[in-house]
Design an enzyme around this catalytic site. Structure first.
Site, PDB file in Angstrom:
ATOM      1  N   LEU A  87       3.207  -1.786  -0.009  1.00 10.22           N
ATOM      2  CA  LEU A  87       2.223  -0.693  -0.030  1.00 10.22           C
ATOM      3  C   LEU A  87       2.388   0.140  -1.292  1.00 10.22           C
ATOM      4  O   LEU A  87       3.457   0.637  -1.595  1.00 10.22           O
ATOM      5  CB  LEU A  87       2.389   0.193   1.208  1.00 10.22           C
ATOM      6  CG  LEU A  87       1.500   1.453   1.214  1.00 10.22           C
ATOM      7  CD1 LEU A  87       0.031   1.077   1.216  1.00 10.22           C
ATOM      8  CD2 LEU A  87       1.845   2.335   2.400  1.00 10.22           C
ATOM      9  N   ASP A  88       1.267   0.308  -2.026  1.00 11.40           N
ATOM     10  CA  ASP A  88       1.259   1.134  -3.233  1.00 11.40           C
ATOM     11  C   ASP A  88       2.359   0.741  -4.214  1.00 11.40           C
ATOM     12  O   ASP A  88       2.963   1.589  -4.863  1.00 11.40           O
ATOM     13  CB  ASP A  88       1.431   2.621  -2.854  1.00 11.40           C
ATOM     14  CG  ASP A  88       0.257   3.119  -2.029  1.00 11.40           C
ATOM     15  OD1 ASP A  88       0.451   4.022  -1.192  1.00 11.40           O
ATOM     16  OD2 ASP A  88      -0.861   2.592  -2.214  1.00 11.40           O
ATOM     17  N   ALA A  89       2.602  -0.567  -4.297  1.00  6.12           N
ATOM     18  CA  ALA A  89       3.712  -1.006  -5.137  1.00  6.12           C
ATOM     19  C   ALA A  89       3.322  -1.953  -6.267  1.00  6.12           C
ATOM     20  O   ALA A  89       4.131  -2.260  -7.116  1.00  6.12           O
ATOM     21  CB  ALA A  89       4.781  -1.683  -4.277  1.00  6.12           C
TER      22      ALA A  89
END
Lengths: 313, 315
Positions: B258-260
């Site tokens: 996530l969001d990486a």
């Protein structure tokens, strides 16, 4: 005032002296900062106080947050110290402070009041310390540096050591271990300071230290908080492939890299940057960001706001 | 050619030939972009530029990047050429030869005037601002893509601005409500099969690793915070509570974390004590629109290349 006659009476001499004194008396700057519960009429009373003493207000910042009945103001004014003496000024503002039940009422007259006394703590990294010392030498940092404390030794022929010697500023080498952070000794050395500056000091100050010292401690964190807390944020940022890096200056609290933020600055990075250039850009930002925070602080621009933030006028 | 007499057939033929020659020398040159990514070696730039020049192409812009620590070569060249002198399929073949010669990881050619536009699908949830901004830019011709469809887990009524705009342009809107148990990924995959990449314009569902693998192509997301700060939900509120003096937005490729994923673009704006949560959110929305649009623009112009495991080169 030209006198045509030969003799001058004592009275006329006195008159000349008085006029000379008044016409050449320089106006000096005053700064007043106020924080109190919000009510109608605070600005009016503050302004009236200043003008009734012949003070001329040059700048006012007032801030009342939306959802809270708190009042913050910062006023800059010029005044004649002969007309409005320093102790009288203190007293006038103290009266207003009582009237409005103020949380804070601070007045500062840079020309008359003693400079802030600070101690600077550093570790191995030089850049922030050197930058601060140079600014101070150039007169751009109007503080008095009591001493420099470091857990890293600097030999007598290093730039920093020679510089400090030239200016008579003591350098205290207090190596730390995991078991001993030398806090007692530091507390003693910094007792007579108004605030502390951690210029890339890499030790964590304990809650006990902060409580005992009791005054503000300003730190520079080489990252854009709350990103990259802890160690080596440049490398963390480099590995994360960010396109912006930054620095954060903040007040030190018991939690690591958590205290109220004073200033933040960024710079763009790209694929063309290496870890080395990340670090160089970061160091540049740290110097600027820390210097700006200290400047704002000394100019009474920084006020605590809610539990974790600051008003910076 | 001035003739004092009545033109003969031979004259006429000569006129026609010269007219044809004139019209082909007045042939418009068009724009080409070539992006190359291969193991570094001596002579790549020489060979690439020779290839272009030998076909009468005129190079306007070159970005070359070889990282310090890695023997990889990245380049992006912009050139103009005459498509009569250098037909598209010949161009393709020649660059493919170079690609094989240098054992390239990527060799991508694009001729905007000739090639079909990138086909995209836009996914959104309840928040309108990024979706609306994209649609407006597209409508104004500033976003050079074909929008196959808009997919949302939030319903929009027929009289809403977005639905009317989409209807006017014949772009289907697919309402696929999600639940914690069903993310509708099979159906989404079915709808986006014919796209070149996806845009998540504040789509608040997490795409599974399986989805990403099945789709196989790039997905660009906008995160309303300055990664890696404030991952997850409500970063504006997190930022507001943290008392930061700068807020930002990040556009990045979607990966399983996530969001990486690799960051494409980041933008910031100053905030102060004078900002409330509402103005934090407004400033953030403004940044998100700009940051996402910039990322898509860079991507369509072939400016974005994968770099190491988690980063991007953005020329």
């Amino acid at each position: 005032m030209v006198l045509g006659r030969g003799s001058s009476t004592t009275a006329s001499l006195r008159r000349i002296a008085a006029r000379a004194f008044h016409s050449s008396s320089a106006l000096i700057q005053g700064i007043h900062v106020f924080q109190c519960p919000d009510v109608v009429g605070i600005v009016a009373k503050l302004a009236e106080c200043i003008s009734s003493r012949g003070g001329n207000i040059n700048s006012v910042d007032v801030f009342v947050p939306e959802n809270k009945q708190v009042f913050y103001s910062r006023s800059e004014f010029v005044f004649d110290p002969a007309r409005w003496q320093r102790d009288v000024m203190d007293n006038d503002f103290l009266n207003l402070s009582k009237l409005f039940n103020a949380e804070t009422s601070t007045v500062r007259v840079p020309d008359l009041d003693p400079k802030y006394k600070i101690a600077v703590l550093a570790s191995k990294q030089n850049h922030c310390l050197v930058d601060l010392l140079h600014r101070w030498q150039e007169g751009r940092l109007p503080v008095h540096i009591n001493c420099v404390i470091s857990n890293h030794s600097r030999a007598p022929n290093t730039h920093v050591a020679r510089f400090l010697e030239r200016h008579g500023i003591p350098y205290y080498y207090l190596p730390t271990t995991s078991g001993n952070k030398r806090e007692e000794e530091i507390l003693e050395l910094v007792e007579d300071t108004d605030f502390l500056v951690l210029a890339r000091y890499m030790q964590i100050l304990s809650g006990s230290f902060l409580k005992t010292y009791g005054k503000d401690v300003i730190n520079i964190h080489h990252g854009l908080l709350p990103s990259f807390k802890g160690g080596n944020p440049s490398k963390q940022a480099f590995d994360a492939g960010v396109k912006l890096i930054g620095a954060t200056s903040h007040f030190v609290t018991e939690e690591l890299d958590e205290g109220p933020i004073i200033e933040q600055m960024v710079e763009r990075v790209s694929h063309r940057d290496t870890l080395q250039s990340f670090i160089l850009k970061s160091e540049n930002l740290e110097k600027q960001c820390l210097a700006q925070a200290i400047k704002s602080y000394c100019e009474l621009r920084v006020l605590p706001y809610e539990s974790k933030k600051t008003v910076v006028f | 050619m001035v003739l004092g007499r009545i033109p003969s057939t031979r004259d006429l033929r000569r006129i026609a030939t010269r007219a044809r020659a004139l019209s082909s020398s007045a042939a418009t040159s068009i724009h080409g972009i070539h992006v190359f990514h291969c193991p570094d070696a001596v002579g790549i730039v020489a060979k690439l530029s020779e290839c272009i020049a030998s076909r009468g192409g005129n190079i306007h812009s070159v970005d070359v990047f070889v990282p310090e620590s890695n023997q990889v070569f990245y380049s992006r060249s912009e050139f103009t050429f005459d498509p009569v002198c250098w037909p598209r399929d010949a161009m393709e073949a020649e660059f493919r030869k170079l690609s094989k010669f240098f054992n390239a990881e990527a060799s991508v050619l694009r001729v905007p005037a000739l090639d079909p536009k990138h086909k995209i699908a836009v996914l959104a949830s309840k928040q309108d601002h990024c979706l609306v901004d994209l649609l407006h830019r597209w409508q104004e011709g500033r976003l050079s893509v074909d929008i196959n469809c808009v997919i949302s887990n939030h319903n929009r009524g027929p009289d809403t601005h977005i639905i009317r705009l989409l209807e006017r342009h014949g772009i289907p809107y697919h309402f696929l409500p999600t639940t914690s148990g069903n993310k509708r990924e099979q159906e989404i995959l079915g709808l986006v099969d014919d796209t070149d990449f996806l845009v998540l314009a504040r789509y608040m569902q997490i795409m599974s690793g399986r989805f990403l693998e099945s789709y196989g192509k790039d997905i660009i997301n906008i995160h309303h915070g300055l990664l890696p700060s404030f991952k997850g939900g409500n970063p504006s509120k997190q930022a507001y509570n943290a008392g930061v003096k700068l807020i930002g937005a990040t556009s990045h490729f979607v990966t399983e974390g996530l969001d990486a994923g690799p960051i494409i673009e980041q933008m910031v704006e100053r905030v102060s004590h004078r900002d409330n949560l509402r103005s934090f959110v407004l400033k953030s929305e403004n940044l998100e629109k700009q940051c996402l649009a910039q990322a898509i623009k860079s991507y369509c112009e072939l400016r974005v290349l994968p770099f190491e495991s988690n980063k991007t080169v953005v020329f």
